[in-house]
Scaffold this active site. Structure first.
Site, PDB file in Angstrom:
ATOM      1  N   PRO A 121      17.283  65.926  87.042  1.00  0.00           N
ATOM      2  CA  PRO A 121      16.137  65.509  87.109  1.00  0.00           C
ATOM      3  C   PRO A 121      16.320  65.590  85.298  1.00  0.00           C
ATOM      4  CG  PRO A 121      15.421  65.859  88.758  1.00  0.00           C
ATOM      5  CD  PRO A 121      16.976  66.517  88.587  1.00  0.00           C
ATOM      6  N   GLU A 122      16.399  64.780  84.072  1.00  0.00           N
ATOM      7  CA  GLU A 122      16.660  64.938  82.911  1.00  0.00           C
ATOM      8  C   GLU A 122      14.838  65.071  82.164  1.00  0.00           C
ATOM      9  OE1 GLU A 122      19.579  62.865  80.709  1.00  0.00           O
ATOM     10  OE2 GLU A 122      21.075  62.762  82.394  1.00  0.00           O
ATOM     11  N   HIS A 160      12.187  72.269 102.771  1.00  0.00           N
ATOM     12  CA  HIS A 160      12.348  71.845 101.951  1.00  0.00           C
ATOM     13  C   HIS A 160      10.950  72.265 100.752  1.00  0.00           C
ATOM     14  CE1 HIS A 160      16.940  72.000 103.093  1.00  0.00           C
ATOM     15  NE2 HIS A 160      16.644  70.349 103.422  1.00  0.00           N
ATOM     16  N   ARG A 193      17.888  71.441  97.377  1.00  0.00           N
ATOM     17  CA  ARG A 193      19.480  72.469  96.664  1.00  0.00           C
ATOM     18  C   ARG A 193      19.600  73.395  96.272  1.00  0.00           C
ATOM     19  NH1 ARG A 193      23.274  67.732  93.859  1.00  0.00           N
ATOM     20  NH2 ARG A 193      22.806  66.009  95.545  1.00  0.00           N
ATOM     21  N   LYS A 237      32.339  71.592  63.654  1.00  0.00           N
ATOM     22  CA  LYS A 237      32.022  71.910  64.446  1.00  0.00           C
ATOM     23  C   LYS A 237      33.001  70.983  65.648  1.00  0.00           C
ATOM     24  CE  LYS A 237      28.260  73.983  65.960  1.00  0.00           C
ATOM     25  NZ  LYS A 237      27.762  74.587  65.204  1.00  0.00           N
TER      26      LYS A 237
END
Length: 270
Positions: free
Chosen positions: A2-3, A91, A110, A151
């Protein structure tokens, strides 16, 4: 994983269901997630009322009078609000039972997610040094350029750095770079101010569109109602290896950068 859009979709779904609700009981079914769930929560937030739910990057912050619950969905986590009488599923690791016979349940096969606690006027170390929110005014046309000077990392890794800007994960980094016409292999410190200005606008658009469409259906993500997001139906490059580019006559290519899959069009991203 999930973002930001998936987490924001979850926040918006939870808000009308849990804010102003009183906690009758707290249940920890599996204490060891990424970090151990603080056992004191069983007493600390019992009989407390949820004041607000907000988001910082990919973290959900649930406010009580005595502090904040800090939750992260990890790789496969999801949160649902269901009748308390509904049987637990495998879960389900954490549950808040409310005063209206409903419960908020944290599901994570997980167990890379986290449920932590911070007292008022304190902040967990993992929330320190986070960059600006990508949809905020603080993330302006010059933020990325100014931070990129000197960078040497590739530009995709650069915009995924949470110290630079929070919440631009793997999927949306690839999609934003495609929309901006920038190669993910480009060196971040050798990218012009004008290209960063365009990339900033593309990041905001891609994330806003994903939020409005309910997030991305990938692997285990679902929203608070248990329904999948559907932004993946309109992804331009992510997961489209060897498929035709929808902007030119090239083909989408997959490469590995920093142990993550990157998708882009070598022909129209430079």
């Amino acid at each position: 994983m999930p973002e930001l859009p998936e987490v924001e979709t979850t926040r918006r779904g939870l808000e009308p269901l849990i804010v102003e609700r009183k906690i009758l009981s707290v249940h920890i079914y599996k204490k060891q997630l990424r970090w151990e769930i603080p056992f004191h929560l069983i007493k600390t937030i019992k009989n407390q009322i949820i004041k607000k739910i907000s988001r910082r990057g990919k973290y959900l912050l649930v406010d009580f009078e005595v502090g904040q619950l800090v939750m992260h969905l990890g790789m496969s986590g999801s949160i649902s609000v269901v009748p308390s009488s509904e049987p637990l599923k495998k879960h389900h690791h954490f549950e808040l039972k409310f005063d209206n016979s409903f419960s908020m349940r944290f599901h994570d096969p997980r167990r890379f997610g986290s449920i932590l606690w911070q007292k008022n006027n304190e902040q967990l170390k993992l929330l320190n040094n986070l960059g600006p929110e990508p949809l905020s005014y603080e993330f302006d046309d010059y933020s990325l350029y100014n931070l990129s000077i000197g960078k040497t990392k590739n530009i995709k890794s650069f915009i995924m750095d949470s110290n630079i800007v929070v919440g631009v994960g793997n999927i949306y980094a690839s999609e934003s770079l495609f929309l901006a016409g920038i190669s993910p292999k480009r060196v971040s410190g050798k990218t012009s101010r004008d290209r960063y200005k365009k990339l900033t606008q593309c990041i905001k658009k891609i994330l806003s569109d994903a939020i409005n469409n309910g997030g991305t259906t990938l692997n285990d993500f679902s929203n608070v109602d248990g329904e999948p997001g559907y932004f993946s139906q309109i992804l331009s490059v992510y997961g489209r290896n060897d498929m035709p580019c929808n902007r030119c006559d090239g083909k989408i290519k997959k490469i590995i950068q920093n142990q993550r899959a990157t998708y882009y069009c070598p022909q129209c991203q430079h």
